[in-house]
Write an enzyme that holds these catalytic residues in place. Sequence first.
Site, PDB file in Angstrom:
ATOM      1  N   ARG A  65      -3.881  11.147  72.483  1.00 38.72           N
ATOM      2  CA  ARG A  65      -4.123  12.552  72.038  1.00 38.72           C
ATOM      3  C   ARG A  65      -2.824  13.088  71.434  1.00 38.72           C
ATOM      4  NH1 ARG A  65      -2.003  16.485  75.024  1.00 38.72           N
ATOM      5  NH2 ARG A  65      -2.425  15.536  76.944  1.00 38.72           N
ATOM      6  N   TYR A 118     -18.478  31.252  55.678  1.00 39.16           N
ATOM      7  CA  TYR A 118     -19.453  30.381  56.531  1.00 39.16           C
ATOM      8  C   TYR A 118     -19.689  30.935  57.554  1.00 39.16           C
ATOM      9  CZ  TYR A 118     -20.652  26.799  59.888  1.00 39.16           C
ATOM     10  OH  TYR A 118     -21.281  25.854  60.822  1.00 39.16           O
ATOM     11  N   ASP A 191      -9.960  27.587  53.011  1.00 36.27           N
ATOM     12  CA  ASP A 191     -10.825  26.539  53.255  1.00 36.27           C
ATOM     13  C   ASP A 191     -11.457  26.098  52.042  1.00 36.27           C
ATOM     14  OD1 ASP A 191     -13.057  24.965  54.024  1.00 36.27           O
ATOM     15  OD2 ASP A 191     -13.837  26.558  55.425  1.00 36.27           O
TER      16      ASP A 191
END
Length: 413
Positions: A65, A118, A191
């Site tokens: 992780r 989005y 983005d």
Amino acid sequence: MDDQSAPTLDTLTVTEGEDPFERGSEAGDVVSPVHLSSTFALPGLDAEMRLEDVDPDAGEFVYGRLSNPTRHALETRLAALEGGAHGAAFASGTAAIFTTLLASVRPGDHIVAFEDLYAGTRRMLDDVFRARLGVDVTYVDATETANVAAALREETAAVWMESPTNPKLALCDIAGIADLVADREVVFGVDNTFASPYFQRPLELGADVVVHSTTKYLNGHSDAIAGAVVTDDDALAEEIRFLQQVGVGAVSGPFDSYLVLRGTKTLAARMARHEANATAVAEFLDARPEVTDVYYPGLPDHPDHELAREQMSGFGGILSFELDGDIDDAKRFVEALTEFTLAVSVGGVESLIELPAAMTHEPLSPAEREALGISDTLLRVSVGIEGIDDLIADLERGFDAMARSAEPPSTER
């Protein structure tokens, strides 16, 4: 090329992060192996060692992780493609956006965001940041930088943009907004999913951080869900890394990291073909009487065409268009297609088509969709790399289906 010259993006997509003789490769693998181990053996117990001091760049790994060799190779490459110092790979684009915003704002802060985002990002801003974390959000038409300026407040901590947007392909002036917030304690994020670093590099235009749904163009084969964040800001990168590894833990898994790393190798070749096909499709649709509007930055009559020429090196492979009819016409159109698959998502080698009002933007209320100009006949197309003649012939099938539905019933017996 001079020995001191930096590699071009075309070269970085193939080689960056995958030196066969670095990071402990015993066999000299040309392609990064998929490191599936969840944990890594330590050479000894050092009482001075802290987990945060482990350095993946030196081939040091402790727990999957926290870092993984396959993921680290991907993060190194993605940072290079965006021209940034730090890259972090996530389990999805949504996880990347959430973590970046979580690192940027606190309760009581304010976010200015592009209204044409989005739908999933808008839901995150409304239902998580506003409703649960006490962060106010103002949506603006960011095609006019003055609207962003007017929305800024003393408590504004982040400005969040997409450019081009989903699904109307609108652009914001990234450099202009960067100048606007340069003297403020504001994180400016972009983005860049729809453009990819092949066509646009927001960090070079002044953004603080760039995110991707690497599910899309960076992977390019519709077979991995993943996301990424790239920044030059050391402090922001440290906070994002903490949240990525500890606070949220939404890391990209080894196999998805491998798939995206593999996908980036063909990014340059794919994007050139995507753009060529999308341009041909946009010009074809623009000439059809059944189409009222085509939204593609590469068309000279697109309102942001000149801005696209200034801040992008190409116009991308996504477009949207409005049919002259109703939702039943739109359904008949898409259901008649055989080369364009009816499906959400973008950026794969195959061509996809969707009806935002009934699919990606269905979570928005009818009033919200109307305010954004998302009608019942707006279709979004992700143009793939197939033969362009086949794609045009398929769209003609859709128009033929609309024409048949408009014919009066026969009276012959």
